[in-house]
Design an enzyme around this catalytic site. Structure first.
Site, short mmCIF file in Angstrom:
data_model
loop_
_atom_site.label_atom_id
_atom_site.label_comp_id
_atom_site.label_asym_id
_atom_site.label_seq_id
_atom_site.Cartn_x
_atom_site.Cartn_y
_atom_site.Cartn_z
CG ASP A 164 -2.30 0.56 0.91
OD1 ASP A 164 -2.37 1.80 0.74
OD2 ASP A 164 -3.29 -0.18 0.85
CG HIS A 213 -5.24 3.90 0.73
ND1 HIS A 213 -4.87 2.60 0.48
CD2 HIS A 213 -6.46 4.05 0.16
CE1 HIS A 213 -5.82 2.00 -0.22
NE2 HIS A 213 -6.79 2.85 -0.43
CB SER A 245 -9.32 0.69 -0.45
OG SER A 245 -8.63 0.94 -1.62
#
Length: 554
Positions: A85, A303, A472
């Site tokens: 990621d 994220h 996600s």
């Protein structure tokens, strides 16, 4: 590309279309005002909802808590989950005790103690950083990179001659396709940004009028409902603000939208932007492995930190949230910028994770083009051969990926499908027609399951927590369930874990859900069974019960 913020395009577009006609906005708001209360407008997904049970809690979670009741007092084994990621805040209060540590490496001595090719990789590795300590934060989309590469080839000094060569016919046709797609996306993004600015202006103007009318810097929905005025401008501002509130648009939402559009225009679609010099690798050599640095947090860890919390946030510290897996270590592999990930980096990230002991790899990223797909396929096949579960987010474009391109994929270049891969769409807490997130990609052949991915509260850097939506979020829910199964049933293979998750999904009989229709802004209702292989939602409780029967037979 990250799989959260592309949902802004859909949301802002639909809202702009509704607000474009002021009389429609006023009519809608006035018609619904009697139904809007602060509680309704501020209501969110129930706390911890993705861990709750559809039957016991009437919320479409994955029954994590019920699974742990079933597993009470049983021994478990620590499972390593690699998160490929943007980076992870490894000192977050809810994650610091759950971060993988390479015990063979001595911190800070500048040596490759374990001879794995990576110096001081204590908690993982960063494939989008340079040896000088700099890090890539933004990057272009793959579409932009292909456009630049082919443009320079076919529109350069020798381009006219190349266009006519028979052996370049296929490449020139590709260039024409790429050029058209790039120019279309750039134009659409510019138009969407213009619409967004008009929408933002309407919000800011309405806010200013109401602050002045109410004589308050901060006002509530209750204040608006009590407001009675004969001033048409004030009533219009009230209608707009009620309409915005009903659609959950706030000052923070607009700030995030501004950030999204600026990043896309300044970096993602900018043909003159290329941050690869920071990395300093030989980019054309896809077999090159030993580049990057050991900074696994990087400069944009929001994220990855959110994803990691869903998988394994500490379940016993009475802080923040509870992740899915209780006995897990998160290996941090930084390879995804704010923009499209590069095939070379993803391939190397998979190799690194597998070679350093990961049993599950979470991949919450994706894109429409994959020029070095063979390199990624080889890494995916390597993971399959080593018995590692790969979990991938299906994407947030609201499209059928049986029919449209989406990479990486469980289908290799030779059209063979790997059997260790789980493709995940996003579901919501509602058991109604809104069960599938309105942004989620789907596909009866391409998407295996759905999992919670709407309004998921999880960790973000600097000891924060935030709700995000996207596939996600759905992928790490599924990665967490995979880790849970391997933790309590360590003899399971990757193929068995995948099969158990697919066979144990929670199904809502005869339910029809909303998906994008043929006309923009319109939806259609289709059976949930038409949107994925299983037609169901991941369920940890049913999965552990099935794993128990399989484990007993082994």
């Amino acid at each position: 590309m990250f799989m959260i913020k592309s949902t802004y395009i859909l949301a802002f577009g639909l809202l702009f279309n509704q607000l474009a006609k002021p009389e429609v906005a006023v009519a809608n708001s006035q018609r619904k005002t009697d139904k809007i209360t602060p509680a309704d407008t501020l209501s969110k997904a129930p706390a911890n909802w993705f861990n709750l049970d559809p039957r016991d809690n009437q919320v479409m979670g994955v029954s994590t808590e019920k699974a742990y009741e079933y597993l009470k007092n049983r021994p478990s084994k620590t499972v390593i989950v690699a998160v490929i990621d943007s980076g992870i805040d490894i000192v977050h209060e809810d994650l610091k005790d759950k971060i993988w540590r390479n015990e063979k490496e001595i911190p800070g001595n500048g040596k490759d103690d374990d001879n794995n090719g990576y110096i001081d990789d204590i908690n993982g590795w960063n494939f989008i950083g340079g040896k000088d300590g700099r890090n890539v934060e933004h990057d272009t989309q793959e579409l932009t990179r292909l456009y630049v590469q082919l443009r320079d080839k076919f529109e350069g000094p020798a381009g006219a001659k190349l266009q006519k060569k028979r052996k370049e016919k296929k490449n020139f046709a590709l260039y024409q396709e790429i050029k058209a797609a790039y120019e279309k996306e750039l134009k659409e993004t510019q138009e969407q940004y213009s619409q967004f600015q008009q929408l933002q202006g309407a919000y800011q103007n309405a806010t200013a009028i109401l602050k002045n009318q109410l004589n308050k810097e901060d006002f509530t929905l209750e204040d608006l409902e009590k407001l009675n005025s004969t001033n048409q401008q004030v009533n219009q501002a009230k209608a707009i603000m009620l309409f915005m509130a009903e659609n959950n648009f706030t000052k923070e939402t607009f700030a995030e939208g501004e950030d999204y559009f600026m990043n896309k225009l300044k970096y993602n679609l900018n043909p003159n932007f290329n941050p690869r010099d920071i990395v300093g690798d030989n980019y054309d050599n896809v077999k090159e492995r030993n580049y990057g640095n050991s900074d696994v947090t990087g400069s944009y860890a929001d994220h990855g930190t959110h994803v990691a919390g869903i998988i394994g946030a500490n379940r016993t510290n009475n802080l923040g949230i509870k992740g899915i897996a209780d006995n897990v270590k998160i290996m941090v592999v930084r390879a995804v910028p704010n923009g499209d990930e590069r095939d070379k980096d993803i391939a190397n990230a998979i190799y690194y994770a597998v070679d350093n002991g990961a049993q599950v790899i979470n991949m919450s990223f994706g894109k429409e083009y994959s020029p070095q797909k063979e390199a990624v396929d080889a890494a995916v096949k390597y993971a399959a051969d080593k018995g590692v579960v790969l979990v991938h987010a299906a994407g947030n474009d609201g499209k059928n990926i049986d029919q449209e391109k989406n990479y990486p994929s469980k289908i290799l270049a030779n059209n063979k499908e790997v059997n260790n891969w789980i493709e995940v769409g996003a579901s919501s807490f509602s058991g109604s027609g809104k069960l599938v997130g309105d942004f989620s990609n789907y596909g009866k052949k391409s998407v295996d399951v759905f999992a919670p991915g709407v309004d998921i509260n999880s960790t973000i850097p600097k000891q924060g927590y935030k709700e995000n939506s996207g596939t996600s979020m759905a992928a790490p829910v599924t990665s967490g369930v995979s880790a849970l199964l391997l933790s309590y049933y360590p003899n399971l293979t990757a193929v068995q874990v995948r099969d158990i998750i697919l066979q144990s999904t929670y199904k809502v009989n005869d339910l029809k859900v909303n998906v994008p229709g043929a006309q923009e802004g319109k939806t259609q209702q289709v059976p949930l069974t038409d949107l994925s292989v299983t037609g169901g939602i991941v369920n940890a409780y049913e999965a552990v019960k099935l794993a128990e029967t399989i484990s007993t037979k082994q």
